[in-house]
Scaffold this motif. Structure first.
Motif, PDB file in Angstrom:
ATOM      1  N   THR A 187      78.016  44.379 -23.536  1.00 20.02           N
ATOM      2  CA  THR A 187      77.330  45.366 -24.362  1.00 20.02           C
ATOM      3  C   THR A 187      75.928  45.614 -23.826  1.00 20.02           C
ATOM      4  O   THR A 187      75.375  44.789 -23.096  1.00 20.02           O
ATOM      5  N   LYS A 199      71.982  47.361 -25.143  1.00 18.61           N
ATOM      6  CA  LYS A 199      71.159  47.797 -26.261  1.00 18.61           C
ATOM      7  C   LYS A 199      70.973  49.302 -26.139  1.00 18.61           C
ATOM      8  O   LYS A 199      70.541  49.805 -25.116  1.00 18.61           O
ATOM      9  N   TRP A 233      70.445  51.614 -29.447  1.00 20.09           N
ATOM     10  CA  TRP A 233      69.589  52.124 -30.515  1.00 20.09           C
ATOM     11  C   TRP A 233      68.619  51.044 -30.955  1.00 20.09           C
ATOM     12  O   TRP A 233      69.018  49.981 -31.429  1.00 20.09           O
ATOM     13  N   ASP A 234      67.338  51.331 -30.793  1.00 20.65           N
ATOM     14  CA  ASP A 234      66.289  50.380 -31.137  1.00 20.65           C
ATOM     15  C   ASP A 234      66.182  50.223 -32.655  1.00 20.65           C
ATOM     16  O   ASP A 234      66.750  51.014 -33.408  1.00 20.65           O
ATOM     17  N   ARG A 280      67.573  52.686 -35.979  1.00 21.32           N
ATOM     18  CA  ARG A 280      68.519  52.181 -36.968  1.00 21.32           C
ATOM     19  C   ARG A 280      67.920  52.192 -38.377  1.00 21.32           C
ATOM     20  O   ARG A 280      68.592  52.590 -39.328  1.00 21.32           O
ATOM     21  N   THR A 312      62.025  54.949 -27.303  1.00 20.10           N
ATOM     22  CA  THR A 312      62.824  54.330 -26.249  1.00 20.10           C
ATOM     23  C   THR A 312      63.834  55.330 -25.683  1.00 20.10           C
ATOM     24  O   THR A 312      64.062  56.403 -26.246  1.00 20.10           O
ATOM     25  N   THR A 327      73.818  47.154 -35.279  1.00 16.32           N
ATOM     26  CA  THR A 327      73.361  46.137 -34.322  1.00 16.32           C
ATOM     27  C   THR A 327      72.503  46.724 -33.204  1.00 16.32           C
ATOM     28  O   THR A 327      71.747  45.990 -32.565  1.00 16.32           O
ATOM     29  N   GLY A 328      72.675  48.009 -32.940  1.00 10.52           N
ATOM     30  CA  GLY A 328      71.968  48.642 -31.831  1.00 10.52           C
ATOM     31  C   GLY A 328      72.696  48.524 -30.504  1.00 10.52           C
ATOM     32  O   GLY A 328      72.246  49.056 -29.494  1.00 10.52           O
ATOM     33  N   ARG A 329      73.826  47.840 -30.484  1.00  6.51           N
ATOM     34  CA  ARG A 329      74.543  47.581 -29.237  1.00  6.51           C
ATOM     35  C   ARG A 329      75.851  48.362 -29.177  1.00  6.51           C
ATOM     36  O   ARG A 329      76.535  48.519 -30.173  1.00  6.51           O
TER      37      ARG A 329
END
Length: 179
Positions: A4, A6, A8-9, A13, A59, A167-169
């Motif tokens: 996986t 990263k 979405w920071d 989220r 980001t 999770t952002g992942r």
């Protein structure tokens, strides 16, 4: 198990789920709890203002320049979806980007028309009230389409996008994926 990355920071989220919560509260309190309804609307407007800034300076996958595509590419992607041959995007795909722009514009204008109704100049003005109601219903329809798109993409690409937004992942890019 796929590796996986990263995507979405935390701000993206928190923005997403904060906007979900503020719209839900505003919708559910519209006719009953005026103060809570207004607070939820002001919160949504504030969240959107911060997201617009983050869309420029944030980001990689938060930046609008990373995921907003032109009409030609978006239409091509829509045709690919219809044909069952669309590429997987690590970030937002072109139709997802179009939805984001639509949700931001609609919710921002909805918050704006709500605020206008609290001013002396526009309090009780029918077209402002009607516009606010129309935008609330449009927002509800867009949310439904957004959820349908998330479910569709999750199934099509075998990837839980709701979990990814928590999770952002997401799964790392494969050979044919767009980064």
């Amino acid at each position: 198990m796929r590796a996986t990355v990263k995507v979405w920071d935390p701000f993206v989220r928190v923005f997403h789920w904060g906007l979900v919560a503020s719209f839900a509260v505003a919708w559910l309190t519209a006719d009953e709890l005026k103060d809570m309804h207004e607070f939820a609307g002001y919160l949504a407007g504030t969240i959107i203002a911060f997201r617009l800034v983050w869309g420029v300076v944030g980001t990689r996958y938060a930046r609008f320049s990373q995921f907003v595509r032109g009409p030609g590419l978006t239409l091509d992607y829509a045709r690919d979806v219809a044909g069952g041959r669309e590429a997987r995007y690590v970030g937002h795909n072109p139709l997802g980007a179009l939805m984001i722009i639509g949700l931001l514009a609609t919710m921002g204008t909805l918050a704006g028309t709500g605020w206008l109704q609290t001013t002396d100049m526009f309090w009780g003005v029918e077209w402002v009230e009607k516009t606010h109601e129309f935008l609330a219903n449009l927002m509800l329809a867009l949310v439904g389409l957004h959820v349908a798109g998330v479910v569709f993409s999750s199934l099509r690409h075998r990837e839980n996008l709701v979990r990814a937004m928590m999770t952002g992942r997401k799964a790392a890019a494969g050979l044919d994926d767009v980064t």
